[in-house]
Design a protein around this motif. Structure first.
Motif, PDB file in Angstrom:
ATOM      1  N   THR A 229      34.391  35.887  32.747  1.00 54.12           N
ATOM      2  CA  THR A 229      34.333  35.470  31.347  1.00 54.12           C
ATOM      3  C   THR A 229      33.342  34.322  31.169  1.00 54.12           C
ATOM      4  N   TYR A 230      33.434  33.343  32.058  1.00 56.45           N
ATOM      5  CA  TYR A 230      32.512  32.205  32.024  1.00 56.45           C
ATOM      6  C   TYR A 230      31.075  32.678  32.242  1.00 56.45           C
TER       7      TYR A 230
ATOM      8  N   HIS B 144      29.767  34.400  29.136  1.00 54.91           N
ATOM      9  CA  HIS B 144      29.467  33.409  28.097  1.00 54.91           C
ATOM     10  C   HIS B 144      28.168  32.662  28.385  1.00 54.91           C
ATOM     11  N   ARG B 145      27.958  32.290  29.633  1.00 54.15           N
ATOM     12  CA  ARG B 145      26.763  31.526  30.005  1.00 54.15           C
ATOM     13  C   ARG B 145      25.545  32.407  30.243  1.00 54.15           C
TER      14      ARG B 145
ATOM     15  N   LEU C  36      36.649  25.455  31.576  1.00 53.74           N
ATOM     16  CA  LEU C  36      37.173  26.773  31.949  1.00 53.74           C
ATOM     17  C   LEU C  36      36.532  27.251  33.244  1.00 53.74           C
ATOM     18  N   GLY C  37      35.236  27.069  33.366  1.00 50.97           N
ATOM     19  CA  GLY C  37      34.538  27.487  34.577  1.00 50.97           C
ATOM     20  C   GLY C  37      35.039  26.749  35.808  1.00 50.97           C
TER      21      GLY C  37
ATOM     22  N   ASP D 172      30.798  23.585  24.514  1.00 54.48           N
ATOM     23  CA  ASP D 172      30.161  23.709  25.832  1.00 54.48           C
ATOM     24  C   ASP D 172      30.978  23.000  26.905  1.00 54.48           C
TER      25      ASP D 172
ATOM     26  N   TRP E   1      33.950  25.133  27.765  1.00 56.38           N
ATOM     27  CA  TRP E   1      33.543  26.251  28.614  1.00 56.38           C
ATOM     28  C   TRP E   1      33.313  25.792  30.049  1.00 56.38           C
TER      29      TRP E   1
END
Length: 107
Positions: A65-66, A69-70, A21-22, A15, A18
Motif C-alpha cells: 500500500t505504501y 502510494h509513493r 504507515l511505511g 505525507d 504515510w
C-alpha cells in the motif's frame, strides 16, 4: 529539520502520516523474523510459526500500500508476489488444521 523532511519528500501532514504507515509496515514485516527466531530457539529447531505468515501478510500488504502510494516500483514488485505466497501458506496451514481434527469414535 526542514532538510530531513525535504529528503524524505515530506511536504504535508498527510505525507508524514504515510511515512509513519511505511515505518509501521516495515516494523511488522521485520518482526516476523524475530518471532521465528524466538520460536525456533524455544523449540531448539528451525520452526516457522503461523504468526510468521500473519506478520508477513499484514506487513507485506501495508508495504505494498505504501509502495503504491509513493509510486515505488521496487516495493510494489517486491511485495506483490510475496503477499500471494503468504496468503497461500496461511490457507495451507488452515486446511491442514481442518484435516488434522481428531476423529470421534462411533458409538
Amino acid at each position: 529539520m526542514n532538510d530531513l523532511l525535504a529528503y524524505f519528500k515530506i511536504e504535508s501532514m498527510t505525507d508524514l502520516l504515510w511515512l509513519g504507515l511505511g515505518l509501521v509496515a516495515q516494523l511488522m514485516f521485520s518482526l516476523r523474523f524475530i518471532i521465528q527466531w524466538f520460536v525456533s530457539e524455544k523449540e531448539k529447531r528451525s520452526v516457522i510459526p503461523t504468526a510468521f505468515w500473519w506478520f508477513s501478510l499484514v506487513g507485506g500488504t501495508l508495504l505494498l500500500t505504501y509502495g503504491i502510494h509513493r509510486g515505488e516500483p521496487v516495493i510494489i514488485l517486491g511485495q506483490a508476489l510475496g503477499i500471494v505466497v503468504y496468503a497461500r501458506n496461511l490457507m495451507l496451514l488452515h486446511q491442514g488444521r481442518r484435516t488434522d481434527l481428531p476423529v470421534q469414535a462411533e458409538g
